[in-house]
Design a protein around this motif. Structure first.
Motif, short mmCIF file in Angstrom:
data_model
loop_
_atom_site.label_atom_id
_atom_site.label_comp_id
_atom_site.label_asym_id
_atom_site.label_seq_id
_atom_site.Cartn_x
_atom_site.Cartn_y
_atom_site.Cartn_z
N MET A 1 0.84 -1.17 0.00
CA MET A 1 0.00 0.00 0.00
C MET A 1 0.89 1.24 0.00
O MET A 1 1.78 1.39 0.83
CB MET A 1 -0.89 -0.03 1.24
N VAL A 2 0.68 2.11 -0.92
CA VAL A 2 1.46 3.32 -1.04
C VAL A 2 0.84 4.40 -0.16
O VAL A 2 -0.36 4.66 -0.21
CB VAL A 2 1.50 3.81 -2.52
N LEU A 3 1.69 5.02 0.66
CA LEU A 3 1.22 6.08 1.54
C LEU A 3 1.57 7.43 0.93
O LEU A 3 2.67 7.62 0.41
CB LEU A 3 1.89 5.96 2.92
N THR A 4 0.64 8.35 1.04
CA THR A 4 0.93 9.70 0.59
C THR A 4 1.85 10.37 1.60
O THR A 4 2.00 9.89 2.73
CB THR A 4 -0.36 10.53 0.46
N LYS A 5 2.45 11.47 1.19
CA LYS A 5 3.38 12.16 2.08
C LYS A 5 2.68 12.62 3.36
O LYS A 5 3.24 12.52 4.46
CB LYS A 5 4.00 13.35 1.34
N GLY A 6 1.45 13.07 3.23
CA GLY A 6 0.68 13.50 4.40
C GLY A 6 0.42 12.35 5.36
O GLY A 6 0.54 12.50 6.58
N LYS B 1 2.19 9.63 5.62
CA LYS B 1 3.47 9.25 6.22
C LYS B 1 3.81 10.17 7.39
O LYS B 1 4.28 9.72 8.43
CB LYS B 1 4.60 9.29 5.19
N GLN B 2 3.56 11.48 7.21
CA GLN B 2 3.83 12.43 8.28
C GLN B 2 2.94 12.16 9.50
O GLN B 2 3.39 12.23 10.64
CB GLN B 2 3.63 13.87 7.79
N GLU B 3 1.66 11.83 9.26
CA GLU B 3 0.74 11.49 10.35
C GLU B 3 1.23 10.24 11.09
O GLU B 3 1.24 10.20 12.32
CB GLU B 3 -0.67 11.24 9.82
N LYS B 4 1.59 9.23 10.32
CA LYS B 4 2.05 7.97 10.91
C LYS B 4 3.35 8.18 11.68
O LYS B 4 3.54 7.61 12.76
CB LYS B 4 2.23 6.93 9.80
N LEU B 5 4.24 9.00 11.15
CA LEU B 5 5.50 9.30 11.82
C LEU B 5 5.25 10.01 13.16
O LEU B 5 5.84 9.65 14.18
CB LEU B 5 6.39 10.17 10.91
N ALA B 6 4.35 10.98 13.16
CA ALA B 6 4.00 11.69 14.40
C ALA B 6 3.38 10.73 15.41
O ALA B 6 3.69 10.78 16.61
CB ALA B 6 3.05 12.84 14.10
N GLU B 7 2.52 9.84 14.93
CA GLU B 7 1.88 8.85 15.80
C GLU B 7 2.92 7.91 16.41
O GLU B 7 2.89 7.62 17.61
CB GLU B 7 0.85 8.04 15.00
N LEU B 8 3.86 7.45 15.59
CA LEU B 8 4.92 6.56 16.08
C LEU B 8 5.80 7.25 17.12
O LEU B 8 6.14 6.66 18.15
CB LEU B 8 5.79 6.06 14.93
N LYS B 9 6.17 8.49 16.86
CA LYS B 9 7.01 9.23 17.82
C LYS B 9 6.28 9.37 19.15
O LYS B 9 6.87 9.19 20.21
CB LYS B 9 7.38 10.61 17.26
N GLU B 10 4.99 9.65 19.09
CA GLU B 10 4.20 9.78 20.31
C GLU B 10 4.11 8.45 21.05
O GLU B 10 4.27 8.39 22.28
CB GLU B 10 2.80 10.29 19.97
N LEU B 11 3.87 7.36 20.32
CA LEU B 11 3.77 6.04 20.94
C LEU B 11 5.09 5.64 21.61
O LEU B 11 5.10 5.17 22.75
CB LEU B 11 3.37 4.99 19.91
N PHE B 12 6.20 5.83 20.91
CA PHE B 12 7.50 5.48 21.47
C PHE B 12 7.82 6.35 22.70
O PHE B 12 8.37 5.87 23.68
CB PHE B 12 8.62 5.60 20.44
N SER B 13 7.49 7.63 22.63
CA SER B 13 7.80 8.55 23.73
C SER B 13 6.94 8.31 24.96
O SER B 13 7.42 8.38 26.08
CB SER B 13 7.63 10.00 23.27
N ASP B 14 5.65 8.07 24.75
CA ASP B 14 4.70 7.99 25.86
C ASP B 14 4.56 6.61 26.48
O ASP B 14 3.99 6.48 27.56
CB ASP B 14 3.32 8.48 25.41
#
Length: 173
Positions: free
Chosen positions: A1-6, A8-21
């Motif tokens: 599945m190809v992700l749009t840049k937007g 990818k940015q949402e998923k990246l922010a979600e991952l950073k939050e999950l790893f941090s919290d």
């Protein structure tokens, strides 16, 4: 599945939050699981309030780099599912039990309290008592001397009552 840049940015922010919290993030190799087994794993994790995330490893690497966390890079060489939760012992227990039940699942390692850990440490965590058990042990340890003290005091009072009762019986008889 190809992700749009937007996306990818949402998923990246979600991952950073999950790893941090999260107190713990554990990676497992799920690639050999059948669809119904994978669904069973997700349900078990959800019931224990553990967030399961399957994402592209390049996004995981980027998220970890941006929040300055390190992980064994060989973990990210295959498809992985990350479990994120606040109770690292409970998560380790659930994943270890699932890995015993389904040999297709392999625990690869992860991050616990900001520190990279390997699969052996995750398995050691699974042998520890749960947070609730530890709290109960602490309460029991604190209350044991108090209850012993109360028993000693009540023993003296019982002895006094018995002596007075015997004296009363002697006077009556």
């Amino acid at each position: 599945m190809v992700l749009t840049k937007g996306k990818k940015q949402e998923k990246l922010a979600e991952l950073k939050e999950l790893f941090s919290d999260s107190a713990a993030a554990v990676a497992i190799d799920y690639s050999s699981l059948k669809a119904n087994e994978f669904t069973k794993l997700r349900k078990k994790l959800k019931a224990a309030d553990i967030t399961a995330s399957v994402t592209k490893n390049t996004l995981v690497k980027k998220a970890l780099a941006e929040i300055n966390f390190t992980i064994d890079q060989s973990i990210l060489d295959k498809p992985v599912l990350f479990g994120f939760g606040q109770d690292e012992v409970e998560m380790a227990k659930i994943l270890t039990e699932f890995a015993k039940e389904f040999e297709a699942v392999e625990i690869l390692g992860g991050i616990v309290r900001g520190e990279a850990v390997d699969a052996a440490k995750i398995k050691v965590l699974s042998t520890l008592p749960s947070r609730e058990q530890l709290q109960a042990q602490v309460v029991g340890t604190i209350s044991a001397p108090l209850s012993g003290f109360v028993n000693v005091l009540s023993g003296n009072l019982r002895g006094l009552v018995n002596i007075l009762n015997q004296y009363k019986n002697k006077l009556e008889g």
